[in-house]
Design a protein around this motif. Structure first.
Motif, PDB file in Angstrom:
ATOM      1  N   GLN A  33       0.835  -1.189   0.000  1.00 45.89           N
ATOM      2  CA  GLN A  33       0.000   0.000   0.000  1.00 45.89           C
ATOM      3  C   GLN A  33       0.875   1.246   0.000  1.00 45.89           C
ATOM      4  OE1 GLN A  33      -2.824  -0.350   3.255  1.00 45.89           O
ATOM      5  NE2 GLN A  33      -3.195  -2.499   2.796  1.00 45.89           N
ATOM      6  N   TYR A  35       0.736   5.325   1.011  1.00 48.49           N
ATOM      7  CA  TYR A  35       0.036   6.330   1.790  1.00 48.49           C
ATOM      8  C   TYR A  35       0.726   7.680   1.603  1.00 48.49           C
ATOM      9  CZ  TYR A  35      -2.187   2.583   4.554  1.00 48.49           C
ATOM     10  OH  TYR A  35      -2.907   1.479   4.965  1.00 48.49           O
ATOM     11  N   GLN A  37       1.145  11.279   3.854  1.00 48.92           N
ATOM     12  CA  GLN A  37       0.937  11.802   5.198  1.00 48.92           C
ATOM     13  C   GLN A  37       1.388  13.253   5.261  1.00 48.92           C
ATOM     14  OE1 GLN A  37       3.244   9.895   8.323  1.00 48.92           O
ATOM     15  NE2 GLN A  37       1.686  10.321   9.863  1.00 48.92           N
ATOM     16  N   GLU A  41      -0.703  14.698  10.942  1.00 54.72           N
ATOM     17  CA  GLU A  41      -1.908  13.948  10.576  1.00 54.72           C
ATOM     18  C   GLU A  41      -1.589  12.482  10.348  1.00 54.72           C
ATOM     19  OE1 GLU A  41      -3.921  17.783   8.281  1.00 54.72           O
ATOM     20  OE2 GLU A  41      -3.979  15.792   7.363  1.00 54.72           O
ATOM     21  N   GLY A  42      -2.643  11.659  10.267  1.00 54.59           N
ATOM     22  CA  GLY A  42      -2.439  10.255   9.985  1.00 54.59           C
ATOM     23  C   GLY A  42      -2.235  10.010   8.502  1.00 54.59           C
ATOM     24  N   PRO A  43      -1.658   8.861   8.142  1.00 55.73           N
ATOM     25  CA  PRO A  43      -1.471   8.525   6.724  1.00 55.73           C
ATOM     26  C   PRO A  43      -2.819   8.340   6.029  1.00 55.73           C
ATOM     27  CG  PRO A  43      -0.135   7.106   8.152  1.00 55.73           C
ATOM     28  CD  PRO A  43      -1.090   7.836   9.033  1.00 55.73           C
ATOM     29  N   LEU A  45      -4.595   6.574   2.770  1.00 54.07           N
ATOM     30  CA  LEU A  45      -4.375   5.525   1.793  1.00 54.07           C
ATOM     31  C   LEU A  45      -4.582   6.048   0.369  1.00 54.07           C
ATOM     32  CD1 LEU A  45      -3.865   2.485   1.240  1.00 54.07           C
ATOM     33  CD2 LEU A  45      -6.347   2.171   1.392  1.00 54.07           C
ATOM     34  N   THR A  48      -3.764   0.321  -3.132  1.00 54.34           N
ATOM     35  CA  THR A  48      -3.292  -0.999  -2.732  1.00 54.34           C
ATOM     36  C   THR A  48      -3.007  -1.798  -3.998  1.00 54.34           C
ATOM     37  OG1 THR A  48      -4.631  -0.995  -0.714  1.00 54.34           O
ATOM     38  CG2 THR A  48      -3.859  -3.122  -1.501  1.00 54.34           C
ATOM     39  N   LEU A  86       4.652  13.425   2.905  1.00 54.67           N
ATOM     40  CA  LEU A  86       5.478  12.239   3.141  1.00 54.67           C
ATOM     41  C   LEU A  86       4.782  11.046   2.500  1.00 54.67           C
ATOM     42  CD1 LEU A  86       7.928  10.976   4.668  1.00 54.67           C
ATOM     43  CD2 LEU A  86       6.344  10.534   6.559  1.00 54.67           C
ATOM     44  N   LEU A  88       4.585   7.171   2.025  1.00 58.66           N
ATOM     45  CA  LEU A  88       4.963   5.952   2.727  1.00 58.66           C
ATOM     46  C   LEU A  88       4.492   4.728   1.950  1.00 58.66           C
ATOM     47  CD1 LEU A  88       3.722   7.111   6.236  1.00 58.66           C
ATOM     48  CD2 LEU A  88       6.094   6.536   5.751  1.00 58.66           C
ATOM     49  N   LEU A 103       1.012  -4.197   8.967  1.00 58.62           N
ATOM     50  CA  LEU A 103       1.818  -3.598   7.921  1.00 58.62           C
ATOM     51  C   LEU A 103       3.226  -3.280   8.401  1.00 58.62           C
ATOM     52  CD1 LEU A 103      -0.799  -1.091   6.449  1.00 58.62           C
ATOM     53  CD2 LEU A 103      -0.118  -3.314   5.515  1.00 58.62           C
ATOM     54  N   PHE A 105       6.103  -0.682   7.435  1.00 62.13           N
ATOM     55  CA  PHE A 105       6.253   0.582   6.714  1.00 62.13           C
ATOM     56  C   PHE A 105       7.719   0.884   6.428  1.00 62.13           C
ATOM     57  CE2 PHE A 105       2.239   2.941   6.613  1.00 62.13           C
ATOM     58  CZ  PHE A 105       1.448   2.191   7.457  1.00 62.13           C
ATOM     59  N   GLY A 106       7.945   1.570   5.296  1.00 67.46           N
ATOM     60  CA  GLY A 106       9.224   2.204   5.068  1.00 67.46           C
ATOM     61  C   GLY A 106       9.284   3.518   5.830  1.00 67.46           C
ATOM     62  N   LYS A 107      10.460   4.183   5.756  1.00 64.15           N
ATOM     63  CA  LYS A 107      10.603   5.459   6.453  1.00 64.15           C
ATOM     64  C   LYS A 107       9.988   6.608   5.685  1.00 64.15           C
ATOM     65  CE  LYS A 107      14.789   4.400   9.069  1.00 64.15           C
ATOM     66  NZ  LYS A 107      16.171   4.836   9.404  1.00 64.15           N
TER      67      LYS A 107
ATOM     68  N   TYR B  35      -0.481   1.576  15.833  1.00 63.82           N
ATOM     69  CA  TYR B  35       0.889   1.771  15.383  1.00 63.82           C
ATOM     70  C   TYR B  35       1.477   2.945  16.161  1.00 63.82           C
ATOM     71  CZ  TYR B  35      -0.261  -1.018  11.208  1.00 63.82           C
ATOM     72  OH  TYR B  35      -0.642  -2.021  10.343  1.00 63.82           O
ATOM     73  N   GLN B  41      10.395   8.583  11.084  1.00 68.11           N
ATOM     74  CA  GLN B  41      10.241   7.147  10.854  1.00 68.11           C
ATOM     75  C   GLN B  41       8.850   6.843  10.306  1.00 68.11           C
ATOM     76  OE1 GLN B  41      12.844   4.978  11.548  1.00 68.11           O
ATOM     77  NE2 GLN B  41      13.999   6.819  12.081  1.00 68.11           N
ATOM     78  N   GLY B  42       8.702   5.654   9.733  1.00 69.06           N
ATOM     79  CA  GLY B  42       7.373   5.193   9.370  1.00 69.06           C
ATOM     80  C   GLY B  42       6.688   4.591  10.593  1.00 69.06           C
ATOM     81  N   PRO B  43       5.387   4.422  10.523  1.00 65.92           N
ATOM     82  CA  PRO B  43       4.666   3.796  11.639  1.00 65.92           C
ATOM     83  C   PRO B  43       5.169   2.384  11.906  1.00 65.92           C
ATOM     84  CG  PRO B  43       3.138   4.873  10.127  1.00 65.92           C
ATOM     85  CD  PRO B  43       4.474   4.864   9.457  1.00 65.92           C
ATOM     86  N   LEU B  91      -0.923   6.009  16.289  1.00 68.40           N
ATOM     87  CA  LEU B  91      -1.895   5.939  15.203  1.00 68.40           C
ATOM     88  C   LEU B  91      -2.761   4.693  15.342  1.00 68.40           C
ATOM     89  CD1 LEU B  91       0.601   6.810  12.344  1.00 68.40           C
ATOM     90  CD2 LEU B  91      -1.308   8.256  13.030  1.00 68.40           C
ATOM     91  N   GLY B 104      -6.553   6.895  11.519  1.00 68.16           N
ATOM     92  CA  GLY B 104      -7.059   8.086  12.159  1.00 68.16           C
ATOM     93  C   GLY B 104      -6.013   9.185  12.146  1.00 68.16           C
ATOM     94  N   PRO B 105      -6.341  10.350  12.702  1.00 69.71           N
ATOM     95  CA  PRO B 105      -5.426  11.484  12.695  1.00 69.71           C
ATOM     96  C   PRO B 105      -4.290  11.359  13.697  1.00 69.71           C
ATOM     97  CG  PRO B 105      -7.423  12.056  13.848  1.00 69.71           C
ATOM     98  CD  PRO B 105      -7.646  10.697  13.280  1.00 69.71           C
TER      99      PRO B 105
END
Lengths: 115, 112
Positions: A33, A35, A37, A41-43, A45, A48, A86, A88, A103, A105-107, B35, B41-43, B91, B104-105
């Protein structure tokens, strides 16, 4: 441990330019996936991809999943300042059973598109 | 609301205190994930719920961290005796089919 390497880590371009960012691993994923960001805030989507070799397009964004399902790329055409953020990638592991899609995740690639 | 919600959005606490972070998933989503994301960094995965049960808690860093989802909807992440190293964005994500997770945020936790 499955690791995802994203490159480049930082990318600053001018509005209208094209760009590609990469997501690579030595592990096979059942799905991957992407994302986006924004700070604080959150990522969110974007897409996929599930099938090796799959290509998906989302307006000016083109996503590709590698044939071996170990890598992916995101290409943006004619970047706009609103694309800044960002990016991801996240992989879901191949499962022998069950439904856990935790999941990895990459950086991320931090993209800045300057007007 | 239509999306995943998390409260509080920001939490500042002192070292050694107890905190609770809440996640309200998308209605009908049976899977819920926590997460943690540190700066740059990523989550990183913490814990996964399928319904009410914690199906995978392998990402919890130590026994100061605990999470519950008693009715299969809202989840609470609990951190005891907070340390400065716990400072991060926490998260929550929910999923219907597992293949797509919606985040979520986040809650920004700062431990002084």
């Amino acid at each position: 441990t499955q690791l995802l390497e994203q490159s480049p880590q930082f990318l600053s371009i001018q509005e209208g330019e094209n760009l590609t960012v990469y997501c690579n691993s030595s592990s096979v994923f059942s799905s991957l996936q992407w994302y986006r960001q924004e700070p604080g805030e959150g990522p969110v989507l974007l897409v996929t991809v599930v099938t090796g070799g799959e290509v998906k397009k989302l307006k000016r964004l083109t996503f590709q999943f590698g044939d071996a399902r170990k890598d992916s790329s995101l290409h943006i055409t004619a970047a706009q300042p609103g694309d800044t953020g960002l990016y991801l990638c996240a992989g879901a592991p191949r499962r022998s059973g069950g439904s856990n899609y935790k999941l990895t995740f990459g950086k991320g690639t931090l993209l800045t598109v300057n007007p | 609301g239509a999306g995943v919600s998390q409260t509080p959005s920001n939490k500042v606490t002192e070292k050694g205190k107890y905190v609770e972070l809440r996640c309200d998933p998308i209605s009908g989503h049976t899977a819920l994930y926590w997460y943690r994301q540190s700066l740059g960094q990523g989550p990183e995965f913490l814990i996964y719920f399928q319904g009410t049960g914690a199906a995978d808690d392998s990402g919890l860093p130590n026994d100061r961290f605990f999470a519950v989802r008693p009715e299969g909807s809202v989840s609470t992440l609990k951190i005891q005796r907070t340390e400065r190293g716990d400072s991060a964005m926490y998260l929550c994500a929910s999923s219907l089919n597992g293949n797509e997770q919606f985040f979520g945020p986040g809650t920004r936790l700062t431990v002084l």
